[in-house]
Scaffold this motif. Structure first.
Motif, PDB file in Angstrom:
ATOM      1  N   PHE A 126      38.762  25.988  30.831  1.00 52.68           N
ATOM      2  CA  PHE A 126      40.005  26.687  30.508  1.00 52.68           C
ATOM      3  C   PHE A 126      40.247  26.639  29.000  1.00 52.68           C
ATOM      4  N   ILE A 127      40.549  27.787  28.375  1.00 53.71           N
ATOM      5  CA  ILE A 127      40.797  27.817  26.932  1.00 53.71           C
ATOM      6  C   ILE A 127      42.245  28.149  26.608  1.00 53.71           C
ATOM      7  N   GLY A 128      43.107  28.197  27.622  1.00 49.82           N
ATOM      8  CA  GLY A 128      44.525  28.370  27.347  1.00 49.82           C
ATOM      9  C   GLY A 128      45.100  29.671  27.853  1.00 49.82           C
ATOM     10  N   ALA A 129      46.403  29.796  27.663  1.00 48.98           N
ATOM     11  CA  ALA A 129      47.131  30.972  28.123  1.00 48.98           C
ATOM     12  C   ALA A 129      48.182  31.336  27.086  1.00 48.98           C
ATOM     13  N   ASN A 130      48.473  32.624  26.961  1.00 48.02           N
ATOM     14  CA  ASN A 130      49.516  33.017  26.022  1.00 48.02           C
ATOM     15  C   ASN A 130      50.886  32.859  26.667  1.00 48.02           C
ATOM     16  N   GLU A 131      51.931  32.967  25.881  1.00 49.57           N
ATOM     17  CA  GLU A 131      53.275  32.807  26.403  1.00 49.57           C
ATOM     18  C   GLU A 131      53.592  33.920  27.400  1.00 49.57           C
ATOM     19  N   GLY A 132      54.315  33.547  28.439  1.00 51.21           N
ATOM     20  CA  GLY A 132      54.717  34.545  29.426  1.00 51.21           C
ATOM     21  C   GLY A 132      53.829  34.617  30.635  1.00 51.21           C
ATOM     22  N   THR A 133      52.777  33.783  30.669  1.00 49.33           N
ATOM     23  CA  THR A 133      51.905  33.806  31.846  1.00 49.33           C
ATOM     24  C   THR A 133      52.547  33.100  33.029  1.00 49.33           C
ATOM     25  N   GLY A 134      53.625  32.343  32.778  1.00 48.48           N
ATOM     26  CA  GLY A 134      54.314  31.677  33.879  1.00 48.48           C
ATOM     27  C   GLY A 134      53.576  30.442  34.354  1.00 48.48           C
ATOM     28  N   ASN A 135      54.060  29.891  35.442  1.00 45.29           N
ATOM     29  CA  ASN A 135      53.433  28.704  36.011  1.00 45.29           C
ATOM     30  C   ASN A 135      52.219  29.111  36.838  1.00 45.29           C
ATOM     31  N   PHE A 136      51.143  28.378  36.680  1.00 50.64           N
ATOM     32  CA  PHE A 136      49.946  28.643  37.484  1.00 50.64           C
ATOM     33  C   PHE A 136      49.355  27.311  37.918  1.00 50.64           C
ATOM     34  N   LYS A 137      48.663  27.333  39.023  1.00 51.83           N
ATOM     35  CA  LYS A 137      48.069  26.115  39.577  1.00 51.83           C
ATOM     36  C   LYS A 137      46.758  25.816  38.861  1.00 51.83           C
ATOM     37  N   PRO A 138      46.594  24.607  38.299  1.00 47.94           N
ATOM     38  CA  PRO A 138      45.330  24.285  37.617  1.00 47.94           C
ATOM     39  C   PRO A 138      44.151  24.392  38.576  1.00 47.94           C
ATOM     40  N   LEU A 139      43.019  24.777  38.019  1.00 50.14           N
ATOM     41  CA  LEU A 139      41.803  24.889  38.828  1.00 50.14           C
ATOM     42  C   LEU A 139      41.332  23.491  39.193  1.00 50.14           C
ATOM     43  N   GLU A 140      41.233  23.194  40.504  1.00 48.07           N
ATOM     44  CA  GLU A 140      40.868  21.858  40.959  1.00 48.07           C
ATOM     45  C   GLU A 140      39.375  21.581  40.803  1.00 48.07           C
ATOM     46  N   LYS A 141      38.576  22.619  40.955  1.00 45.26           N
ATOM     47  CA  LYS A 141      37.118  22.443  40.942  1.00 45.26           C
ATOM     48  C   LYS A 141      36.521  23.369  39.898  1.00 45.26           C
ATOM     49  N   LYS A 142      36.037  22.796  38.788  1.00 41.99           N
ATOM     50  CA  LYS A 142      35.504  23.645  37.733  1.00 41.99           C
ATOM     51  C   LYS A 142      33.980  23.773  37.790  1.00 41.99           C
ATOM     52  N   PHE A 143      33.328  22.981  38.657  1.00 37.20           N
ATOM     53  CA  PHE A 143      31.885  23.113  38.861  1.00 37.20           C
ATOM     54  C   PHE A 143      31.660  23.934  40.129  1.00 37.20           C
ATOM     55  N   VAL A 144      30.939  25.046  40.022  1.00 32.79           N
ATOM     56  CA  VAL A 144      30.708  25.929  41.159  1.00 32.79           C
ATOM     57  C   VAL A 144      29.250  26.357  41.174  1.00 32.79           C
ATOM     58  N   ARG A 145      28.667  26.403  42.365  1.00 33.38           N
ATOM     59  CA  ARG A 145      27.282  26.877  42.517  1.00 33.38           C
ATOM     60  C   ARG A 145      27.315  28.191  43.282  1.00 33.38           C
ATOM     61  N   VAL A 146      26.744  29.238  42.712  1.00 33.24           N
ATOM     62  CA  VAL A 146      26.832  30.571  43.298  1.00 33.24           C
ATOM     63  C   VAL A 146      25.486  31.287  43.150  1.00 33.24           C
ATOM     64  N   SER A 147      25.434  32.465  43.738  1.00 36.50           N
ATOM     65  CA  SER A 147      24.252  33.314  43.587  1.00 36.50           C
ATOM     66  C   SER A 147      24.232  33.930  42.201  1.00 36.50           C
ATOM     67  N   GLY A 148      23.034  34.069  41.657  1.00 32.93           N
ATOM     68  CA  GLY A 148      22.891  34.730  40.371  1.00 32.93           C
ATOM     69  C   GLY A 148      23.299  36.184  40.403  1.00 32.93           C
ATOM     70  N   GLU A 149      23.395  36.772  41.605  1.00 32.22           N
ATOM     71  CA  GLU A 149      23.812  38.164  41.740  1.00 32.22           C
ATOM     72  C   GLU A 149      25.331  38.321  41.678  1.00 32.22           C
ATOM     73  N   ALA A 150      26.072  37.201  41.701  1.00 33.12           N
ATOM     74  CA  ALA A 150      27.525  37.275  41.578  1.00 33.12           C
ATOM     75  C   ALA A 150      27.890  37.826  40.204  1.00 33.12           C
ATOM     76  N   THR A 151      28.957  38.602  40.158  1.00 30.70           N
ATOM     77  CA  THR A 151      29.375  39.230  38.904  1.00 30.70           C
ATOM     78  C   THR A 151      30.575  38.504  38.308  1.00 30.70           C
ATOM     79  N   ILE A 152      30.898  38.870  37.083  1.00 25.37           N
ATOM     80  CA  ILE A 152      32.099  38.327  36.440  1.00 25.37           C
ATOM     81  C   ILE A 152      33.343  38.749  37.224  1.00 25.37           C
ATOM     82  N   GLY A 153      33.276  39.907  37.869  1.00 26.06           N
ATOM     83  CA  GLY A 153      34.384  40.321  38.729  1.00 26.06           C
ATOM     84  C   GLY A 153      34.610  39.329  39.865  1.00 26.06           C
ATOM     85  N   HIS A 154      33.518  38.816  40.444  1.00 21.76           N
ATOM     86  CA  HIS A 154      33.646  37.806  41.499  1.00 21.76           C
ATOM     87  C   HIS A 154      34.252  36.521  40.952  1.00 21.76           C
TER      88      HIS A 154
END
Length: 227
Positions: A139-167
């Motif tokens: 996480f590199i931060g958020a600008n003002e006005g983004t409101g409250n958000f839940k922190p990401l609990e799991k930052k290590f993820v294993r996925v298929s190389g075919e997954a896109t940035i959209g995913h």
């Protein structure tokens, strides 16, 4: 002498579900034991032992758990009818859904040069070969006005190389409960990534500068677009 079951109960209970061990599974790093389904579910959100908080594995804690068949046999002998009830529940579960009831895995003895054959237990969980990319979401931060958000609990993820940035963006939105008005920017190195790019393409294009300890490092920031 006869031993009251209540004296042994603290040693045969899963600290996650508070029930007797079912498919007793031990973490090899700290030797704490849980039900298999409980610890697998826990590791979906965390890479730490739920009892002592030790880091089990930075990216794949499921590699470091093993079935404890001896302990499970002891539990079944101590708790009357527990094994029969579990088998019946499993049988009913699969039958109601029209599925074939899986047969229990039997460890195969490995020949040795002398003495009795010993049983070798494999890992409880194997990573499918198609999940070939491990990513680290920073996480590199958020600008003002983004409101409250839940922190990401799991930052290590294993996925298929075919997954896109959209995913990846959809994953972040769902896990962090982000407002639809919140824009998610995902960056690798100095490159702002596009939705259509796959993780395999990104790793090949940017090279080793995008990789840290075998992980593809992606940074994400939150922005509220002006109306």
């Amino acid at each position: 002498r006869m031993i009251n079951l209540a004296e042994l109960t603290p040693y045969i209970l899963c600290s996650i579900c508070k029930g007797y061990f079912i498919d007793a599974t031990t973490i090899t790093e700290c030797l704490h034991t849980f039900c298999k389904s409980c610890i697998v579910r826990h590791f979906y959100y965390s890479n730490r032992c739920p009892k002592c908080n030790i880091v089990v594995h930075q990216t794949q804690p499921l590699y470091n758990i093993r079935l404890d068949r001896q302990l499970q046999d002891i539990v079944y002998k101590l708790v009357v009818n527990l094994e029969e009830r579990e088998k019946k529940q499993m049988h009913d579960f699969y039958k109601e859904r029209g599925l074939e009831v899986p047969k229990p895995a039997v460890p195969q003895p490995v020949p040795v040069s002398r003495g009795r054959p010993r049983k070798v237990l494999g890992s409880v969980f194997r990573i499918p070969p198609e999940l070939d990319i491990s990513i680290l979401l920073e996480f590199i931060g958020a600008n003002e006005g983004t409101g409250n958000f839940k922190p990401l609990e799991k930052k290590f993820v294993r996925v298929s190389g075919e997954a896109t940035i959209g995913h990846v963006e959809k994953f972040l939105r769902r896990k962090m409960d982000l407002d639809p008005a919140c824009q998610v920017d995902i960056i690798c190195g100095d490159h702002l990534l596009e939705h259509y790019q796959t993780l395999r393409e990104i790793r090949q294009a940017i090279g080793e500068s995008a990789v840290q300890d075998g992980l593809l490092v992606l940074h994400y920031g939150l922005v509220v677009s002006p109306l």
